[in-house]
Design an enzyme around this catalytic site. Structure first.
Site, PDB file in Angstrom:
ATOM      1  N   HIS A 100       0.990  -1.255   0.095  1.00  8.94           N
ATOM      2  CA  HIS A 100       0.020  -0.236  -0.118  1.00  8.94           C
ATOM      3  C   HIS A 100       0.870   1.233  -0.255  1.00  8.94           C
ATOM      4  O   HIS A 100       2.007   0.964   0.673  1.00  8.94           O
ATOM      5  CB  HIS A 100      -0.758   0.067   1.447  1.00  8.94           C
ATOM      6  CG  HIS A 100      -1.695  -1.054   1.625  1.00  8.94           C
ATOM      7  ND1 HIS A 100      -1.162  -2.323   2.107  1.00  8.94           N
ATOM      8  CD2 HIS A 100      -2.930  -1.056   1.402  1.00  8.94           C
ATOM      9  CE1 HIS A 100      -2.342  -2.932   2.464  1.00  8.94           C
ATOM     10  NE2 HIS A 100      -3.542  -2.429   2.004  1.00  8.94           N
ATOM     11  N   ASP A 103       2.354   1.882   3.274  1.00 13.21           N
ATOM     12  CA  ASP A 103       3.241   1.012   3.944  1.00 13.21           C
ATOM     13  C   ASP A 103       4.679   1.632   3.775  1.00 13.21           C
ATOM     14  O   ASP A 103       5.636   1.055   4.312  1.00 13.21           O
ATOM     15  CB  ASP A 103       3.362  -0.250   3.394  1.00 13.21           C
ATOM     16  CG  ASP A 103       1.606  -1.128   3.290  1.00 13.21           C
ATOM     17  OD1 ASP A 103       1.099  -0.778   4.363  1.00 13.21           O
ATOM     18  OD2 ASP A 103       1.636  -1.811   2.555  1.00 13.21           O
ATOM     19  N   ASP A 308      -5.904 -13.310   9.530  1.00 13.41           N
ATOM     20  CA  ASP A 308      -4.728 -13.369   8.590  1.00 13.41           C
ATOM     21  C   ASP A 308      -3.679 -14.221   9.118  1.00 13.41           C
ATOM     22  O   ASP A 308      -2.357 -13.832   9.161  1.00 13.41           O
ATOM     23  CB  ASP A 308      -4.297 -11.813   8.597  1.00 13.41           C
ATOM     24  CG  ASP A 308      -4.958 -11.015   7.698  1.00 13.41           C
ATOM     25  OD1 ASP A 308      -5.705 -11.352   7.019  1.00 13.41           O
ATOM     26  OD2 ASP A 308      -4.950  -9.741   7.943  1.00 13.41           O
TER      27      ASP A 308
HETATM   28  C1  XLS Z   1      -7.894  -6.662   4.461  1.00 14.35           C
HETATM   29  C2  XLS Z   1      -7.214  -6.831   3.114  1.00 14.35           C
HETATM   30  C3  XLS Z   1      -5.978  -5.969   2.942  1.00 14.35           C
HETATM   31  C4  XLS Z   1      -5.846  -6.121   1.277  1.00 14.35           C
HETATM   32  C5  XLS Z   1      -5.091  -4.838   0.768  1.00 14.35           C
HETATM   33  O1  XLS Z   1      -8.657  -7.236   5.276  1.00 14.35           O
HETATM   34  O2  XLS Z   1      -7.008  -7.986   3.082  1.00 14.35           O
HETATM   35  O3  XLS Z   1      -5.082  -6.313   3.467  1.00 14.35           O
HETATM   36  O4  XLS Z   1      -5.533  -7.269   1.046  1.00 14.35           O
HETATM   37  O5  XLS Z   1      -5.563  -3.418   1.068  1.00 14.35           O
HETATM   38 NI    NI Z   2      -8.056  -9.331   4.738  1.00 11.95          NI
END
Ligand code: XLS
Ligand code: NI
Ligand code: NI
Length: 438
Positions: A100, A103, A308
């Site tokens: 991003h 980032d 995640d």
């Molecule tokens: C959030 C998303 C984010 C996207 C990129 O849940 O997974 O990380 O992959 O903005």
């Molecule tokens: Ni996500």
């Protein structure tokens, strides 16, 4: 300066290796169904989780030190992150990264000044890309963190906010093109609503599509020839997100005439949040001709949010790769949108996370190829629908029939042919047999 000092270059050592810093399955040059593993998988590092996320949650600050030897929120820190990131990717054999805008540099108070910082770091990163051969899988703009996006970015009630979003998208596209990126992602974290009582849904949807159309026009004008992607997610942070799942996003793209330029970026954990399996989302994207890229992670059904986690579940990676292989591969690759757990707070853990994820997908690929080579599952499906290849089935498919004719046909039959058992248990046992010799 070396950031991961005691950590070695990770190499393939095979199933008998006891070295925790070696791949046991990911053998980049191994050929599976005519392509090397590195071509099938195109693994990418996510800049945000890997170099940014320190484990903060709603109840506590970070537990990991991601300062990389410099003070946070400075350009020196931005450069240190890039240095550490490239060292990490080289050591892991990761050939791509995803980012991003936010980032890469700390946001300045003034958006133009942030743009200058991005130009500066862009030059720094380009040099590193040249020196290492590491590439950019996709870029994106963070349109969810800054308070101005509290009501959405493309879907904001405020045209001014829309213009700030446009500024960020423009800059993120500039950078993606500068990095030779293969893709550009829209993840609409704030594109949704909390209550209909204050929401003009039609205008918000139209404007979200308008921002995407403007991005396509600008991207093409500066030579971006990759795909744009929507990354569906049903909720979190918003209660209702417009890109709920693959089917919703596919319909949205068609409705707004964006389907030629866009594909879908499917994230495992978003699929489960939407009440689907990962495979369901990949198949849905594929049957719509929109399978693009994958955010490789996994969730935890007991927790029920976007945890995640690094992929660990081999059934899931196997069935994902089965879908990807049957669909003919991805236009993008596998981005580890994943982070180590909060208590896994050392640099070693960052390595363990990626080794786990890469090996889990490599084994998934090996398994999926075995399922395809075994052929029994595909054969079963083919046989199950064989009625559609002749007789009345073929006639219906050709479109040369009418309801009257079909009613006449059914009346003459008296009763339909037995549609046959679905044999789910038998098929599941085949999966276990091929995977585990069970
Ligand atoms: C959030 C998303 C984010 C996207 C990129 O849940 O997974 O990380 O992959 O903005
Ligand atoms: Ni996500
Ligand atoms: Ni993601």
């Amino acid at each position: 300066m070396e950031y991961f000092k005691n950590l070695p270059k990770v190499r393939f050592e095979g199933r008998n290796s006891k070295n925790p810093f070696a791949f046991r399955c990911y053998d980049p040059d191994r050929v599976i169904l005519g392509k090397t593993m590195r071509e099938h998988l195109r693994f990418a590092m996510s800049w945000w989780h890997n170099l940014g996320a320190a484990g903060a949650d709603m109840f506590g600050v970070g537990t990991a030190d991601k300062s990389f030897g410099s003070v946070g929120n400075t350009m020196a820190h931005a450069r240190a992150k890039a240095d550490a990131g490239f060292e990490f990717m080289e050591k892991l054999g990761l050939e791509y990264f995803c980012f991003h805008d936010c980032d890469l540099v700390p946001e300045a108070d003034d958006i133009s000044r942030t743009g200058d910082r991005l130009d500066e770091i862009g030059g720094y990163i380009s040099e590193k890309m040249k020196a290492t051969g590491i590439k950019c899988l996709w870029g994106t703009a963070n349109l969810f963190n800054n308070p101005r996006y509290m009501n959405g970015a493309g879907s904001s009630n405020s045209p001014d906010v829309f213009c700030f979003a446009a500024t960020q998208v423009k800059k993120a596209l500039d950078l993606t093109v500068r990095f030779g990126g293969k893709g550009y992602v829209f993840w609409g974290g704030r594109e949704g609503y909390e209550t209909l009582l204050n929401t003009d849904m039609k205008l918000e949807l139209d404007n979200t599509a308008r921002l995407m159309r403007l991005a396509v026009d600008y991207g093409r004008s500066i030579g971006f020839d990759g795909f744009f992607y929507i990354e569906p997610k049903p909720r979190e942070p918003m209660k209702h997100q417009y890109d709920f799942d693959a089917a919703t996003a596919a319909g949205f793209l068609r409705a707004y005439g964006l389907d030629r330029d866009f594909r879908l970026n499917i994230e495992a954990n978003h699929a489960t949040l939407a009440g689907h399996t990962f495979s369901h989302e990949i198949r849905t994207a594929a049957v719509n001709g929109m399978l693009g890229s994958i955010d490789a992670n996994q969730g935890d059904t007991l927790l029920g949010w976007d945890t995640d986690e690094f992929p660990f579940d081999i059934y899931q990676t196997t069935m994902c790769m089965y879908e990807v292989l049957k669909a003919g591969g991805l236009t993008g690759g596998f981005n580890f949108d994943a982070k180590t757990r909060r208590p896994s707070n050392t640099p070693e853990d960052m390595f363990h996370g990626y080794i786990l994820g890469m090996d889990s997908f490599a084994l998934g690929l090996i398994n999926a190829a075995k399922l395809i080579e075994d052929g029994r599952i595909e054969e079963f499906v083919k046989e199950r629908y064989s009625g559609w290849r002749g007789g009345i089935g073929a006639c219906i498919i050709s479109g040369e029939t009418s309801l009257e004719e079909l009613a006449h046909y059914a009346a003459n039959l008296g009763a339909p042919e037995d549609p046959g058992s679905g044999r789910q248990e038998y098929l599941e046992r085949i999966v276990n047999e091929v995977l585990f010799g069970l």
